[in-house]
Design a protein around this motif. Structure first.
Motif, PDB file in Angstrom:
ATOM      1  N   ILE A  95       0.868  -1.170   0.000  1.00 15.08           N
ATOM      2  CA  ILE A  95       0.000   0.000   0.000  1.00 15.08           C
ATOM      3  C   ILE A  95       0.908   1.224   0.000  1.00 15.08           C
ATOM      4  CG2 ILE A  95      -1.894   1.188   1.139  1.00 15.08           C
ATOM      5  CD1 ILE A  95      -2.484  -1.733   0.131  1.00 15.08           C
TER       6      ILE A  95
ATOM      7  N   HIS B  94      -1.893   5.832   1.806  1.00 17.64           N
ATOM      8  CA  HIS B  94      -3.291   5.675   2.202  1.00 17.64           C
ATOM      9  C   HIS B  94      -3.473   6.196   3.618  1.00 17.64           C
ATOM     10  CE1 HIS B  94      -7.154   3.657   2.984  1.00 17.64           C
ATOM     11  NE2 HIS B  94      -7.252   3.503   1.676  1.00 17.64           N
TER      12      HIS B  94
ATOM     13  N   GLU C  48      -6.270  -1.029   4.655  1.00 18.86           N
ATOM     14  CA  GLU C  48      -6.266  -1.270   3.221  1.00 18.86           C
ATOM     15  C   GLU C  48      -5.468  -2.527   2.873  1.00 18.86           C
ATOM     16  OE1 GLU C  48      -7.095  -0.303  -0.898  1.00 18.86           O
ATOM     17  OE2 GLU C  48      -8.077  -0.110   1.059  1.00 18.86           O
TER      18      GLU C  48
ATOM     19  N   ARG D 121      -7.764  -5.362   3.607  1.00 20.82           N
ATOM     20  CA  ARG D 121      -8.797  -5.443   2.587  1.00 20.82           C
ATOM     21  C   ARG D 121      -8.263  -6.084   1.300  1.00 20.82           C
ATOM     22  NH1 ARG D 121     -10.729  -3.433  -1.936  1.00 20.82           N
ATOM     23  NH2 ARG D 121      -8.904  -2.097  -2.258  1.00 20.82           N
ATOM     24  N   CYS D 122      -7.084  -5.672   0.880  1.00 20.77           N
ATOM     25  CA  CYS D 122      -6.494  -6.215  -0.332  1.00 20.77           C
ATOM     26  C   CYS D 122      -6.161  -7.704  -0.178  1.00 20.77           C
ATOM     27  CB  CYS D 122      -5.239  -5.439  -0.709  1.00 20.77           C
ATOM     28  SG  CYS D 122      -5.556  -3.776  -1.328  1.00 20.77           S
TER      29      CYS D 122
END
Length: 203
Positions: free
Chosen positions: A189, A192, A198, A201-202
């Motif tokens: 990431i 962000h 994140e 989430r990924c």
């Protein structure tokens, strides 16, 4: 100002690194690894050569502590460096240069069973201690132990400047795309507001 955790999974032999920083794109600078050899995290005023050279030393039979000693002997800026290694047996070692203790925030490392957490510019030593405790308390896959460890470090105060980037690297022999390489999990990431969320989430 960064915090990282390196770990080894005794069941599958996976090796990995997860990290977070108030600095963009450290996924391309901090984590290094080779399956069935080891993993390295370089930070502070990081020396990327410690990643490749550290892995070569482990591959040639050095212990993580021996690798640290060799890398420090060949670096004129050791007082600015912070790095750690974990090998294919789960042995670990870390170095925090003296200058990092003069920066804002806490700097240092914490060693656990098959893992080591390290950081600089942190709210307190509790950041790395909580990361180790979280890692040790779980029997999930390596990726699913490293990410919660990052989350617990953030809950403990994390980087005093805040969050910006995060990354996760997990290596497994033939565990990558089409079983044709060893990069089992690679997520970075770059920039962000909530990079750890994140990252999860990924994943």
């Amino acid at each position: 100002m960064t915090y990282s955790i390196l770990g080894w999974d005794a069941t599958k032999g996976d090796l990995g690194v997860a990290r977070q920083s108030k600095f963009p794109g450290l996924g391309s600078l901090v984590p290094y690894g080779e399956s069935e050899v080891g993993a390295v995290a370089t930070q502070g005023f990081g020396n990327p050569r410690h990643g490749s050279a550290g892995l070569m030393l482990l591959k040639c039979g050095a212990t993580p502590q021996q690798a640290v000693d060799v890398l420090l002997n060949d670096d004129t800026q050791v007082h600015k460096r912070q790095f750690a290694l974990v090998d294919r047996s789960g042995r670990v070692a870390a170095h925090t240069g003296a200058d990092l203790h003069t920066w804002d925030g806490w700097a240092g490392s914490s060693v656990g069973r098959y893992c080591v957490a390290l950081g600089n510019g942190l709210a307190s030593s509790n950041v790395v201690d909580q990361m180790v405790r979280t890692f040790e308390a779980s029997r999930a896959s390596l990726a699913e132990r490293l990410m919660p460890a990052l989350e617990s470090g953030q809950r403990a105060g994390g980087d005093i400047r805040g969050q910006q980037s995060a990354a996760l690297l997990v290596l497994r022999r033939n565990g990558g795309y089409g079983s044709l390489d060893d990069r089992h999990v690679v997520i970075s990431i770059y920039d962000h507001e909530q990079p750890i969320d994140e990252l999860v989430r990924c994943y």
